[in-house]
Design a protein around this motif. Structure first.
Motif, PDB file in Angstrom:
ATOM      1  N   LEU A   1       0.823  -1.209   0.000  1.00  0.00           N
ATOM      2  CA  LEU A   1       0.000   0.000   0.000  1.00  0.00           C
ATOM      3  C   LEU A   1       0.859   1.262   0.000  1.00  0.00           C
ATOM      4  CD1 LEU A   1      -2.978  -0.669   2.453  1.00  0.00           C
ATOM      5  CD2 LEU A   1      -2.923  -0.905  -0.022  1.00  0.00           C
ATOM      6  N   ALA A   2       2.026   1.184   0.647  1.00  0.00           N
ATOM      7  CA  ALA A   2       2.890   2.356   0.778  1.00  0.00           C
ATOM      8  C   ALA A   2       3.664   2.663  -0.498  1.00  0.00           C
ATOM      9  CB  ALA A   2       3.865   2.158   1.933  1.00  0.00           C
ATOM     10  N   LYS A   3       3.736   1.698  -1.420  1.00  0.00           N
ATOM     11  CA  LYS A   3       4.487   1.923  -2.658  1.00  0.00           C
ATOM     12  C   LYS A   3       3.752   2.902  -3.566  1.00  0.00           C
ATOM     13  CE  LYS A   3       7.186  -2.331  -3.110  1.00  0.00           C
ATOM     14  NZ  LYS A   3       7.518  -3.465  -4.007  1.00  0.00           N
ATOM     15  N   SER A   4       4.514   3.767  -4.183  1.00  0.00           N
ATOM     16  CA  SER A   4       3.896   4.728  -5.103  1.00  0.00           C
ATOM     17  C   SER A   4       3.515   4.040  -6.407  1.00  0.00           C
ATOM     18  CB  SER A   4       4.858   5.882  -5.390  1.00  0.00           C
ATOM     19  OG  SER A   4       6.039   5.410  -6.013  1.00  0.00           O
ATOM     20  N   PHE A   5       2.404   4.455  -6.970  1.00  0.00           N
ATOM     21  CA  PHE A   5       1.940   3.906  -8.242  1.00  0.00           C
ATOM     22  C   PHE A   5       1.176   4.981  -8.977  1.00  0.00           C
ATOM     23  CE2 PHE A   5      -1.174   1.787 -10.958  1.00  0.00           C
ATOM     24  CZ  PHE A   5      -0.345   0.924 -11.667  1.00  0.00           C
ATOM     25  N   SER A   6       1.592   5.243 -10.192  1.00  0.00           N
ATOM     26  CA  SER A   6       0.956   6.275 -11.001  1.00  0.00           C
ATOM     27  C   SER A   6      -0.058   5.621 -11.931  1.00  0.00           C
ATOM     28  CB  SER A   6       2.010   7.031 -11.826  1.00  0.00           C
ATOM     29  OG  SER A   6       1.396   7.998 -12.638  1.00  0.00           O
ATOM     30  N   GLY A   7      -1.311   5.644 -11.519  1.00  0.00           N
ATOM     31  CA  GLY A   7      -2.354   5.036 -12.326  1.00  0.00           C
ATOM     32  C   GLY A   7      -3.560   4.693 -11.472  1.00  0.00           C
ATOM     33  N   GLN A   8      -4.460   3.900 -12.015  1.00  0.00           N
ATOM     34  CA  GLN A   8      -5.660   3.493 -11.295  1.00  0.00           C
ATOM     35  C   GLN A   8      -5.367   2.285 -10.416  1.00  0.00           C
ATOM     36  OE1 GLN A   8      -8.278   3.267 -14.969  1.00  0.00           O
ATOM     37  NE2 GLN A   8      -9.687   4.302 -13.583  1.00  0.00           N
ATOM     38  N   LYS A   9      -5.919   2.302  -9.202  1.00  0.00           N
ATOM     39  CA  LYS A   9      -5.686   1.225  -8.248  1.00  0.00           C
ATOM     40  C   LYS A   9      -7.026   0.621  -7.823  1.00  0.00           C
ATOM     41  CE  LYS A   9      -3.319   3.832  -5.372  1.00  0.00           C
ATOM     42  NZ  LYS A   9      -2.432   4.230  -4.239  1.00  0.00           N
ATOM     43  N   PHE A  10      -7.076  -0.717  -7.865  1.00  0.00           N
ATOM     44  CA  PHE A  10      -8.319  -1.418  -7.544  1.00  0.00           C
ATOM     45  C   PHE A  10      -8.059  -2.537  -6.542  1.00  0.00           C
ATOM     46  CE2 PHE A  10      -8.546   0.002 -11.982  1.00  0.00           C
ATOM     47  CZ  PHE A  10      -9.704   0.771 -11.963  1.00  0.00           C
ATOM     48  N   ILE A  11      -9.063  -2.811  -5.724  1.00  0.00           N
ATOM     49  CA  ILE A  11      -9.020  -3.958  -4.827  1.00  0.00           C
ATOM     50  C   ILE A  11     -10.286  -4.779  -5.047  1.00  0.00           C
ATOM     51  CG2 ILE A  11      -9.946  -2.526  -2.931  1.00  0.00           C
ATOM     52  CD1 ILE A  11      -8.514  -4.463  -0.991  1.00  0.00           C
ATOM     53  N   ALA A  12     -10.119  -6.050  -5.368  1.00  0.00           N
ATOM     54  CA  ALA A  12     -11.252  -6.950  -5.580  1.00  0.00           C
ATOM     55  C   ALA A  12     -11.490  -7.730  -4.289  1.00  0.00           C
ATOM     56  CB  ALA A  12     -10.961  -7.902  -6.732  1.00  0.00           C
ATOM     57  N   HIS A  13     -12.705  -7.648  -3.761  1.00  0.00           N
ATOM     58  CA  HIS A  13     -12.998  -8.368  -2.519  1.00  0.00           C
ATOM     59  C   HIS A  13     -14.437  -8.861  -2.520  1.00  0.00           C
ATOM     60  CE1 HIS A  13     -15.481  -5.212  -0.643  1.00  0.00           C
ATOM     61  NE2 HIS A  13     -14.645  -4.331  -1.176  1.00  0.00           N
ATOM     62  N   CYS A  14     -14.797  -9.663  -1.522  1.00  0.00           N
ATOM     63  CA  CYS A  14     -16.114 -10.304  -1.478  1.00  0.00           C
ATOM     64  C   CYS A  14     -17.025  -9.739  -0.394  1.00  0.00           C
ATOM     65  CB  CYS A  14     -15.949 -11.812  -1.256  1.00  0.00           C
ATOM     66  SG  CYS A  14     -14.991 -12.641  -2.546  1.00  0.00           S
ATOM     67  N   GLU A  15     -16.558  -8.758   0.330  1.00  0.00           N
ATOM     68  CA  GLU A  15     -17.406  -8.157   1.377  1.00  0.00           C
ATOM     69  C   GLU A  15     -18.637  -7.489   0.759  1.00  0.00           C
ATOM     70  OE1 GLU A  15     -17.056  -7.773   4.901  1.00  0.00           O
ATOM     71  OE2 GLU A  15     -15.665  -9.454   4.668  1.00  0.00           O
ATOM     72  N   LYS A  16     -19.737  -7.490   1.514  1.00  0.00           N
ATOM     73  CA  LYS A  16     -20.964  -6.836   1.047  1.00  0.00           C
ATOM     74  C   LYS A  16     -20.872  -5.342   1.332  1.00  0.00           C
ATOM     75  CE  LYS A  16     -23.961 -10.882   1.507  1.00  0.00           C
ATOM     76  NZ  LYS A  16     -25.188 -11.449   2.145  1.00  0.00           N
ATOM     77  N   SER A  17     -20.348  -4.627   0.399  1.00  0.00           N
ATOM     78  CA  SER A  17     -20.212  -3.178   0.515  1.00  0.00           C
ATOM     79  C   SER A  17     -20.250  -2.587  -0.885  1.00  0.00           C
ATOM     80  CB  SER A  17     -18.901  -2.818   1.226  1.00  0.00           C
ATOM     81  OG  SER A  17     -17.793  -3.318   0.507  1.00  0.00           O
ATOM     82  N   ASP A  18     -20.132  -1.293  -0.986  1.00  0.00           N
ATOM     83  CA  ASP A  18     -20.200  -0.644  -2.300  1.00  0.00           C
ATOM     84  C   ASP A  18     -19.015  -1.054  -3.169  1.00  0.00           C
ATOM     85  OD1 ASP A  18     -22.520   0.652  -1.659  1.00  0.00           O
ATOM     86  OD2 ASP A  18     -21.512   2.467  -0.942  1.00  0.00           O
ATOM     87  N   LYS A  19     -19.329  -1.635  -4.321  1.00  0.00           N
ATOM     88  CA  LYS A  19     -18.310  -2.040  -5.293  1.00  0.00           C
ATOM     89  C   LYS A  19     -18.835  -1.726  -6.686  1.00  0.00           C
ATOM     90  CE  LYS A  19     -18.308  -6.154  -3.468  1.00  0.00           C
ATOM     91  NZ  LYS A  19     -18.075  -7.608  -3.200  1.00  0.00           N
TER      92      LYS A  19
END
Length: 235
Positions: free
Chosen positions: A153-171
């Protein structure tokens, strides 16, 4: 035509010696002879057309006829961070198939619920190299050592970042968020999924939560699905 991986080749050279391992494969396994043509890839976008001058089992000498740079370069950059599975063969399968489809970088991320804490990257790199050669890719994906979730998470990244998960929340669906021709980092969690705290940390670090469909997928299947979707949406 036979394909060889030669990461140390210089695009300006006119002649080149295969390594002892590749020379042995060329002469004793494939039984190629003087005058036979073959192709080389450097893993950085170069595709080389070559002819055998001296088929020696330790130092096969080649004549470089032509070089194509940026061969089949994609219009995007895909980095998938995946929690390594307990059964490493499932990760090997993912690496092989993702390389064939198209991927630029893979990181192994150790999460709170990860079943495997260590990964032998050297062995896995050989699988990636084999898939590169099989699918005639001039670009060799980068395979990173395993890091903790917080370090990723602390690494820099120039672009779009996504996390795929199964929790019932806004996705959202990846197709609704992906900007074509961009740089993407997608995180795929372990079989037990990311913890709620890990998801919150990602969202606070500018990751967007995505779904990969209604089915509950294995880790490696989810990662491959993400790889396919990114490549498909960039066609």
């Amino acid at each position: 035509m036979q394909l060889f991986y030669t990461p140390d080749i210089d695009p300006s050279v006119k002649q080149y010696f295969l390594t002892e391992e590749e020379s042995k494969h060329c002469t004793r396994v494939l039984r190629l002879e003087k005058g036979d043509q073959l192709q080389l890839i450097d893993g950085k976008g170069g595709l080389y057309q070559a002819t055998i001058l001296d088929p020696h089992p330790k130092r096969t000498l080649l004549n470089i006829a032509s070089v194509t740079t940026g061969f089949n370069k994609r219009n995007h950059y895909l980095h998938i961070a995946i929690a390594p599975t307990k059964n490493i063969e499932r990760i090997e399968w993912f690496l092989e198939k993702a390389t064939e489809i198209g991927i630029d970088e893979i990181s192994f991320v150790i999460c709170q619920r990860s079943e495997r804490k260590e990964v032998k990257v050297d062995r896995l790199n050989k699988i990636v190299t084999s898939a590169v050669k099989q699918s005639i890719k001039a670009y060799h994906p980068i395979l990173n050592e395993a890091v903790s979730y917080s370090k990723l998470l602390a690494k820099s990244f120039s672009g779009q970042k996504f996390i795929a998960h199964c929790e019932k929340s806004d996705k959202t669906n990846l197709r609704n968020e992906l900007a074509p021709g961009g740089n993407y980092l997608i995180m795929i969690g372990p079989e037990g999924d990311f913890t709620p705290a890990e998801i919150d940390d990602a969202l606070h670090n500018d990751f967007k939560a995505i779904t990969l469909g209604d089915s509950r997928l294995r880790t490696e299947t989810a990662a491959l699905e993400a790889c396919f979707e990114v490549n498909f949406l960039n066609r």
